[in-house]
Design a protein around this motif. Structure first.
Motif, PDB file in Angstrom:
ATOM      1  N   TRP A 173      28.794  83.586  69.867  1.00  0.00           N
ATOM      2  CA  TRP A 173      28.403  84.385  71.034  1.00  0.00           C
ATOM      3  C   TRP A 173      28.386  83.558  72.308  1.00  0.00           C
ATOM      4  O   TRP A 173      28.608  84.084  73.412  1.00  0.00           O
ATOM      5  CB  TRP A 173      27.031  85.010  70.804  1.00  0.00           C
ATOM      6  N   ASN A 174      28.124  82.244  72.185  1.00  0.00           N
ATOM      7  CA  ASN A 174      28.026  81.385  73.373  1.00  0.00           C
ATOM      8  C   ASN A 174      29.250  80.505  73.545  1.00  0.00           C
ATOM      9  O   ASN A 174      29.198  79.464  74.186  1.00  0.00           O
ATOM     10  CB  ASN A 174      26.753  80.543  73.321  1.00  0.00           C
ATOM     11  N   GLU A 175      30.373  80.913  72.935  1.00  0.00           N
ATOM     12  CA  GLU A 175      31.635  80.200  73.121  1.00  0.00           C
ATOM     13  C   GLU A 175      32.607  81.062  73.922  1.00  0.00           C
ATOM     14  O   GLU A 175      32.430  82.273  74.039  1.00  0.00           O
ATOM     15  CB  GLU A 175      32.257  79.855  71.771  1.00  0.00           C
ATOM     16  N   SER A 176      33.625  80.434  74.417  1.00  0.00           N
ATOM     17  CA  SER A 176      34.642  81.133  75.196  1.00  0.00           C
ATOM     18  C   SER A 176      35.371  82.171  74.341  1.00  0.00           C
ATOM     19  O   SER A 176      35.688  81.932  73.175  1.00  0.00           O
ATOM     20  CB  SER A 176      35.671  80.127  75.734  1.00  0.00           C
ATOM     21  N   THR A 177      35.611  83.337  74.951  1.00  0.00           N
ATOM     22  CA  THR A 177      36.387  84.373  74.281  1.00  0.00           C
ATOM     23  C   THR A 177      37.731  84.570  74.989  1.00  0.00           C
ATOM     24  O   THR A 177      38.294  85.674  74.980  1.00  0.00           O
ATOM     25  CB  THR A 177      35.611  85.701  74.240  1.00  0.00           C
ATOM     26  N   GLU A 178      38.202  83.527  75.602  1.00  0.00           N
ATOM     27  CA  GLU A 178      39.507  83.576  76.268  1.00  0.00           C
ATOM     28  C   GLU A 178      40.573  83.985  75.254  1.00  0.00           C
ATOM     29  O   GLU A 178      40.578  83.519  74.118  1.00  0.00           O
ATOM     30  CB  GLU A 178      39.814  82.187  76.859  1.00  0.00           C
ATOM     31  N   SER A 179      41.459  84.874  75.660  1.00  0.00           N
ATOM     32  CA  SER A 179      42.346  85.554  74.716  1.00  0.00           C
ATOM     33  C   SER A 179      43.226  84.601  73.910  1.00  0.00           C
ATOM     34  O   SER A 179      43.433  84.800  72.707  1.00  0.00           O
ATOM     35  CB  SER A 179      43.211  86.582  75.448  1.00  0.00           C
ATOM     36  N   GLU A 180      43.755  83.560  74.540  1.00  0.00           N
ATOM     37  CA  GLU A 180      44.635  82.647  73.814  1.00  0.00           C
ATOM     38  C   GLU A 180      43.879  81.940  72.689  1.00  0.00           C
ATOM     39  O   GLU A 180      44.410  81.734  71.588  1.00  0.00           O
ATOM     40  CB  GLU A 180      45.258  81.623  74.766  1.00  0.00           C
ATOM     41  N   LYS A 181      42.633  81.587  72.966  1.00  0.00           N
ATOM     42  CA  LYS A 181      41.819  80.931  71.941  1.00  0.00           C
ATOM     43  C   LYS A 181      41.541  81.889  70.789  1.00  0.00           C
ATOM     44  O   LYS A 181      41.674  81.517  69.618  1.00  0.00           O
ATOM     45  CB  LYS A 181      40.502  80.441  72.540  1.00  0.00           C
ATOM     46  N   VAL A 182      41.151  83.124  71.100  1.00  0.00           N
ATOM     47  CA  VAL A 182      40.835  84.078  70.050  1.00  0.00           C
ATOM     48  C   VAL A 182      42.082  84.435  69.247  1.00  0.00           C
ATOM     49  O   VAL A 182      42.031  84.580  68.018  1.00  0.00           O
ATOM     50  CB  VAL A 182      40.188  85.352  70.629  1.00  0.00           C
ATOM     51  N   ASP A 183      43.225  84.544  69.930  1.00  0.00           N
ATOM     52  CA  ASP A 183      44.474  84.828  69.224  1.00  0.00           C
ATOM     53  C   ASP A 183      44.808  83.712  68.238  1.00  0.00           C
ATOM     54  O   ASP A 183      45.282  83.969  67.122  1.00  0.00           O
ATOM     55  CB  ASP A 183      45.620  85.002  70.217  1.00  0.00           C
ATOM     56  N   ALA A 184      44.563  82.476  68.642  1.00  0.00           N
ATOM     57  CA  ALA A 184      44.816  81.339  67.748  1.00  0.00           C
ATOM     58  C   ALA A 184      43.880  81.384  66.542  1.00  0.00           C
ATOM     59  O   ALA A 184      44.283  81.096  65.404  1.00  0.00           O
ATOM     60  CB  ALA A 184      44.650  80.025  68.505  1.00  0.00           C
ATOM     61  N   LEU A 185      42.632  81.759  66.770  1.00  0.00           N
ATOM     62  CA  LEU A 185      41.682  81.883  65.667  1.00  0.00           C
ATOM     63  C   LEU A 185      42.065  83.029  64.739  1.00  0.00           C
ATOM     64  O   LEU A 185      41.895  82.950  63.516  1.00  0.00           O
ATOM     65  CB  LEU A 185      40.271  82.096  66.206  1.00  0.00           C
ATOM     66  N   PHE A 186      42.610  84.103  65.321  1.00  0.00           N
ATOM     67  CA  PHE A 186      43.074  85.217  64.496  1.00  0.00           C
ATOM     68  C   PHE A 186      44.188  84.766  63.554  1.00  0.00           C
ATOM     69  O   PHE A 186      44.201  85.141  62.369  1.00  0.00           O
ATOM     70  CB  PHE A 186      43.576  86.369  65.367  1.00  0.00           C
ATOM     71  N   LEU A 187      45.116  83.982  64.066  1.00  0.00           N
ATOM     72  CA  LEU A 187      46.202  83.482  63.217  1.00  0.00           C
ATOM     73  C   LEU A 187      45.654  82.615  62.087  1.00  0.00           C
ATOM     74  O   LEU A 187      46.148  82.664  60.956  1.00  0.00           O
ATOM     75  CB  LEU A 187      47.218  82.709  64.050  1.00  0.00           C
ATOM     76  N   LYS A 188      44.624  81.844  62.394  1.00  0.00           N
ATOM     77  CA  LYS A 188      43.972  81.047  61.361  1.00  0.00           C
ATOM     78  C   LYS A 188      43.345  81.955  60.306  1.00  0.00           C
ATOM     79  O   LYS A 188      43.446  81.697  59.097  1.00  0.00           O
ATOM     80  CB  LYS A 188      42.909  80.153  62.000  1.00  0.00           C
ATOM     81  N   ALA A 189      42.703  83.026  60.756  1.00  0.00           N
ATOM     82  CA  ALA A 189      42.098  83.989  59.835  1.00  0.00           C
ATOM     83  C   ALA A 189      43.158  84.682  58.986  1.00  0.00           C
ATOM     84  O   ALA A 189      42.965  84.913  57.785  1.00  0.00           O
ATOM     85  CB  ALA A 189      41.290  85.024  60.623  1.00  0.00           C
ATOM     86  N   SER A 190      44.281  85.015  59.597  1.00  0.00           N
ATOM     87  CA  SER A 190      45.362  85.674  58.878  1.00  0.00           C
ATOM     88  C   SER A 190      45.912  84.772  57.779  1.00  0.00           C
ATOM     89  O   SER A 190      46.190  85.218  56.659  1.00  0.00           O
ATOM     90  CB  SER A 190      46.470  86.068  59.860  1.00  0.00           C
ATOM     91  N   GLN A 191      46.055  83.485  58.094  1.00  0.00           N
ATOM     92  CA  GLN A 191      46.529  82.535  57.092  1.00  0.00           C
ATOM     93  C   GLN A 191      45.512  82.345  55.977  1.00  0.00           C
ATOM     94  O   GLN A 191      45.875  82.196  54.803  1.00  0.00           O
ATOM     95  CB  GLN A 191      46.844  81.190  57.756  1.00  0.00           C
ATOM     96  N   LEU A 192      44.230  82.344  56.323  1.00  0.00           N
ATOM     97  CA  LEU A 192      43.182  82.220  55.314  1.00  0.00           C
ATOM     98  C   LEU A 192      43.243  83.392  54.338  1.00  0.00           C
ATOM     99  O   LEU A 192      43.271  83.207  53.110  1.00  0.00           O
ATOM    100  CB  LEU A 192      41.811  82.171  55.979  1.00  0.00           C
ATOM    101  N   ALA A 193      43.251  84.608  54.878  1.00  0.00           N
ATOM    102  CA  ALA A 193      43.279  85.798  54.031  1.00  0.00           C
ATOM    103  C   ALA A 193      44.573  85.864  53.220  1.00  0.00           C
ATOM    104  O   ALA A 193      44.556  86.157  52.017  1.00  0.00           O
ATOM    105  CB  ALA A 193      43.120  87.060  54.879  1.00  0.00           C
TER     106      ALA A 193
END
Length: 339
Positions: A173-193
Motif C-alpha cells: 500500500w505504501n509503495e509506488s503503483t507506477e504502471s510500468e512497475k506493476v506491469d513488470a510484477l504482473f509478468l512475474k506473477a504470470s510466470q509464477l502461476a
C-alpha cells in the motif's frame, strides 16, 4: 535490395495483443495470460493492461475485464451480472478468467506441454485432471466460493496457496503503483502461476498417468490372480489408491466384484506388501481387513499363526501387512479371503 524493412513491418503487424485490466492483479488473469502464451495463436503476443474500452477493443483477445463473455469475439470476462458459466464434466464451480481460458484453450496447452497429439485420449484425461486438481480452486477463490460452510470457523489461516502468493506480488500500500512497475510484477506473477501449472502437468503426464495405466492393467487382469477377482497384483510399486476407485467407477465394477487386497513390492525394502483396499480413498476402514488373529503379530510368530513362511508383520488395524516374497504375500491374501 534488402527486404528487412517491409518484412519487419509486416511481422509487427502480425503480432497479436492480449488485453487484461491494469491495477491490482490476481491469480486468475495471471494464469490466463500465461496459458494463452502457450498457444500457437498467442505465443508471441504483446500484453496491454488497461480498463480503457477503446484500447481493449483493439486487442485480439481480452481476459478478466470488459464485462463480456463471448468466445466468437474473443472476450473472456466473468464479472458481469448473470455470468454463470462452469467447466462442465461434473464440475459446478463458476469460472474465473483462468477457468474460461483453460476451458477453451486448455486442451491445446496440455497436448503441447505433454508432447501429445491433440487427438490422443490422454489429453482429455490430463485436461480434466488439471482442472480438478489445479484450476478449479483458482476459479473458486477468485469468485469468493468457500470450501466449507461459513458457519464453520477455520482452525488456522492458509496464505501459502498459489492465489495468495500471486497476491503478495502486488505493490504494498505504501509503495509506488507506477504502471510500468506493476506491469513488470504482473509478468512475474504470470510466470509464477504458469510455472506451477506446467510443473503439475508434467507430474500428471509423466508419473500420475503411467501409474493409472498400471492400475488399469492390474484391475483388468485380476481374475488371473484370483478367480473371484478379489486380489490385484502389481509387479512394481505405484501409487494406486486414487486410480483404483476412479477406474472401478469408470468400468462399472459391481459391488460383489470389488477387489479386497492389493499386492505390490515395497518401494525401498525389497519385500512385498499386502494392503486391504479401503472403503473409500480417505477412509481408514477396509473392505475386508486382514484377519484379527494376525493383527499386531510379527516375523516368525506371524508365520506360525498364519502358516505362511517369510512373514514380516500385519498392522494392528489389519489394513496392511508384509512378507519377504511375492508368493508369501499372495498366500496371505488368499488365506485372508477365506477367513
Amino acid at each position: 535490395m534488402s527486404q528487412t524493412g517491409p518484412a519487419t513491418k509486416k511481422q509487427r503487424m502480425d503480432v497479436k495483443t492480449i488485453g487484461t485490466h491494469n491495477g491490482t492483479f490476481h491469480c486468475d488473469e495471471a494464469l490466463a495470460v500465461f496459458l494463452l502464451r502457450q498457444t500457437d495463436a498467442y505465443k508471441d503476443a504483446n500484453l496491454k493492461r488497461t480498463r480503457d474500452p477503446a484500447v481493449l477493443d483493439g486487442c485480439d483477445i481480452v481476459v478478466d475485464v470488459g464485462a463480456i463473455y463471448d468466445e466468437s469475439k474473443r472476450r473472456f470476462d466473468h464479472h458481469q451480472r448473470g455470468f454463470t458459466e462452469v467447466f462442465g464434466h461434473g464440475f459446478s464451480t463458476k469460472l474465473s478468467s483462468a477457468g474460461l481460458i483453460y476451458k477453451h484453450f486448455g486442451k491445446e496447452v496440455v497436448a503441447s506441454a505433454a508432447g501429445l497429439e491433440p487427438s490422443d485420449k490422454k489429453v482429455d484425461t490430463l485436461w480434466l485432471k488439471m482442472y480438478k486438481e489445479f484450476i478449479e480452486a483458482l476459479d473458486a477463490i477468485d469468485n469468493g466460493i468457500s470450501q466449507y460452510s461459513s458457519q464453520e470457523l477455520p482452525k488456522y489461516r492458509n496464505r501459502t496457496d498459489l492465489s495468495s502468493r500471486v497476491g503478495w506480488l502486488n505493490p504494498r500500500w505504501n509503495e509506488s503503483t507506477e504502471s510500468e512497475k506493476v506491469d513488470a510484477l504482473f509478468l512475474k506473477a504470470s510466470q509464477l502461476a504458469g510455472g506451477e501449472f506446467l510443473g503439475r502437468l508434467d507430474y500428471y503426464a509423466s508419473a500420475w498417468l503411467p501409474a493409472r495405466n498400471l492400475v488399469l492393467a492390474g484391475l483388468s487382469s485380476r481374475q488371473n490372480i484370483d478367480a473371484g477377482g478379489k486380489i490385484i497384483l502389481f509387479e512394481q510399486f505405484a501409487p494406486w489408491k486414487e486410480h483404483l476407485f476412479e477406474l472401478e467407477a469408470e468400468q462399472g465394477v459391481s459391488e460383489d466384484e470389488l477387489p479386497f487386497y492389493v499386492i505390490y513390492p515395497d518401494e525401498t525394502g525389497g519385500n512385498w506388501r499386502i494392503q486391504a483396499v479401503p472403503v473409500s480413498p480417505e477412509s481408514f476402514d477396509s473392505r475386508k481387513a486382514l484377519p484379527e488373529k494376525w493383527r499386531g503379530v510379527r516375523d516368525d510368530e506371524l508365520s506360525k499363526v498364519s502358516g505362511v513362511d517369510g512373514c514380516i508383520f500385519v498392522h494392528a488395524s489389519g489394513f496392511i501387512g508384509g512378507n519377504k516374497t511375492k508368493e508369501g504375500a499372495l498366500d496371505l491374501a488368499k488365506l485372508a479371503l477365506k477367513m
